[in-house]
Design a protein around this motif. Structure first.
Motif, PDB file in Angstrom:
ATOM      1  N   VAL A   5     -10.904  -8.616   9.304  1.00 48.89           N
ATOM      2  CA  VAL A   5     -10.957  -8.695   7.848  1.00 48.89           C
ATOM      3  C   VAL A   5      -9.530  -8.616   7.307  1.00 48.89           C
ATOM      4  N   ASN A   6      -9.196  -9.533   6.377  1.00 47.30           N
ATOM      5  CA  ASN A   6      -7.848  -9.515   5.815  1.00 47.30           C
ATOM      6  C   ASN A   6      -7.748  -8.461   4.700  1.00 47.30           C
ATOM      7  N   GLY A   7      -6.598  -8.394   4.066  1.00 46.23           N
ATOM      8  CA  GLY A   7      -6.368  -7.394   3.025  1.00 46.23           C
ATOM      9  C   GLY A   7      -7.313  -7.498   1.844  1.00 46.23           C
ATOM     10  N   SER A   8      -7.856  -8.682   1.589  1.00 44.79           N
ATOM     11  CA  SER A   8      -8.794  -8.877   0.476  1.00 44.79           C
ATOM     12  C   SER A   8     -10.224  -8.567   0.866  1.00 44.79           C
ATOM     13  N   GLY A   9     -10.458  -8.270   2.141  1.00 44.87           N
ATOM     14  CA  GLY A   9     -11.801  -7.928   2.591  1.00 44.87           C
ATOM     15  C   GLY A   9     -12.585  -9.103   3.139  1.00 44.87           C
ATOM     16  N   TYR A  10     -11.945 -10.265   3.253  1.00 41.53           N
ATOM     17  CA  TYR A  10     -12.618 -11.453   3.780  1.00 41.53           C
ATOM     18  C   TYR A  10     -12.349 -11.609   5.267  1.00 41.53           C
ATOM     19  N   TYR A  11     -13.321 -12.209   5.940  1.00 42.20           N
ATOM     20  CA  TYR A  11     -13.190 -12.469   7.370  1.00 42.20           C
ATOM     21  C   TYR A  11     -12.013 -13.407   7.612  1.00 42.20           C
ATOM     22  N   ASP A  12     -11.163 -13.063   8.579  1.00 44.14           N
ATOM     23  CA  ASP A  12      -9.991 -13.877   8.899  1.00 44.14           C
ATOM     24  C   ASP A  12     -10.105 -14.333  10.355  1.00 44.14           C
ATOM     25  N   PRO A  13     -10.591 -15.551  10.574  1.00 45.40           N
ATOM     26  CA  PRO A  13     -10.815 -16.011  11.947  1.00 45.40           C
ATOM     27  C   PRO A  13      -9.535 -16.168  12.757  1.00 45.40           C
ATOM     28  N   VAL A  14      -8.412 -16.437  12.101  1.00 49.68           N
ATOM     29  CA  VAL A  14      -7.148 -16.604  12.826  1.00 49.68           C
ATOM     30  C   VAL A  14      -6.736 -15.287  13.467  1.00 49.68           C
ATOM     31  N   VAL A  15      -6.772 -14.223  12.688  1.00 53.60           N
ATOM     32  CA  VAL A  15      -6.409 -12.904  13.207  1.00 53.60           C
ATOM     33  C   VAL A  15      -7.379 -12.488  14.309  1.00 53.60           C
ATOM     34  N   ALA A  16      -8.662 -12.715  14.081  1.00 53.90           N
ATOM     35  CA  ALA A  16      -9.660 -12.355  15.089  1.00 53.90           C
ATOM     36  C   ALA A  16      -9.410 -13.096  16.393  1.00 53.90           C
ATOM     37  N   THR A  17      -9.105 -14.382  16.315  1.00 58.02           N
ATOM     38  CA  THR A  17      -8.851 -15.189  17.512  1.00 58.02           C
ATOM     39  C   THR A  17      -7.613 -14.700  18.258  1.00 58.02           C
ATOM     40  N   VAL A  18      -6.554 -14.425  17.530  1.00 57.39           N
ATOM     41  CA  VAL A  18      -5.314 -13.960  18.148  1.00 57.39           C
ATOM     42  C   VAL A  18      -5.528 -12.626  18.853  1.00 57.39           C
ATOM     43  N   ILE A  19      -6.191 -11.709  18.200  1.00 60.51           N
ATOM     44  CA  ILE A  19      -6.417 -10.384  18.792  1.00 60.51           C
ATOM     45  C   ILE A  19      -7.344 -10.484  19.994  1.00 60.51           C
ATOM     46  N   GLU A  20      -8.387 -11.299  19.915  1.00 57.71           N
ATOM     47  CA  GLU A  20      -9.284 -11.463  21.051  1.00 57.71           C
ATOM     48  C   GLU A  20      -8.555 -12.089  22.237  1.00 57.71           C
ATOM     49  N   LYS A  21      -7.690 -13.075  21.970  1.00 57.23           N
ATOM     50  CA  LYS A  21      -6.922 -13.701  23.045  1.00 57.23           C
ATOM     51  C   LYS A  21      -5.976 -12.682  23.683  1.00 57.23           C
ATOM     52  N   GLU A  22      -5.327 -11.876  22.863  1.00 56.67           N
ATOM     53  CA  GLU A  22      -4.413 -10.850  23.369  1.00 56.67           C
ATOM     54  C   GLU A  22      -5.168  -9.829  24.214  1.00 56.67           C
ATOM     55  N   THR A  23      -6.360  -9.474  23.773  1.00 56.99           N
ATOM     56  CA  THR A  23      -7.178  -8.520  24.520  1.00 56.99           C
ATOM     57  C   THR A  23      -7.565  -9.098  25.878  1.00 56.99           C
ATOM     58  N   ARG A  24      -7.950 -10.372  25.905  1.00 55.81           N
ATOM     59  CA  ARG A  24      -8.297 -11.019  27.186  1.00 55.81           C
ATOM     60  C   ARG A  24      -7.089 -11.059  28.114  1.00 55.81           C
ATOM     61  N   THR A  25      -5.924 -11.383  27.564  1.00 59.71           N
ATOM     62  CA  THR A  25      -4.705 -11.439  28.367  1.00 59.71           C
ATOM     63  C   THR A  25      -4.371 -10.066  28.930  1.00 59.71           C
TER      64      THR A  25
END
Length: 75
Positions: A5-25
């Motif tokens: 969720v971004n600062g405005s409270g909306y779902y942010d798929p870019v951030v979610a994708t980056v964090i999930e990729k980092e977690t997998r790595t």
């Protein structure tokens, strides 16, 4: 704060994708380190067996090794 969720409270798929990729790595790197440590333990046991063999002895029981770094016990 939820990372997807971004600062405005909306779902942010870019951030979610980056964090999930980092977690997998990160998880993959952890598995690589674990595998390398397992190989070190195996090699150590083989060295012990080779020393005993060169002196006309053999291992009679199972070897238990405790890793000081991780606290993991290898049997």
């Amino acid at each position: 704060m939820r990372y997807w969720v971004n600062g405005s409270g909306y779902y942010d798929p870019v951030v979610a994708t980056v964090i999930e990729k980092e977690t997998r790595t990160e998880k993959a790197m952890c598995k690589v380190r674990e595998h390398a440590r397992e190989k070190q333990v195996h090699d150590t046991v083989m060295e012990i067996k080779n020393i005993l063999k060169s002196r006309g002895m053999e291992l009679g029981e199972r070897v238990v090794i405790k890793d000081r770094e991780t606290g993991k016990i290898h049997k």
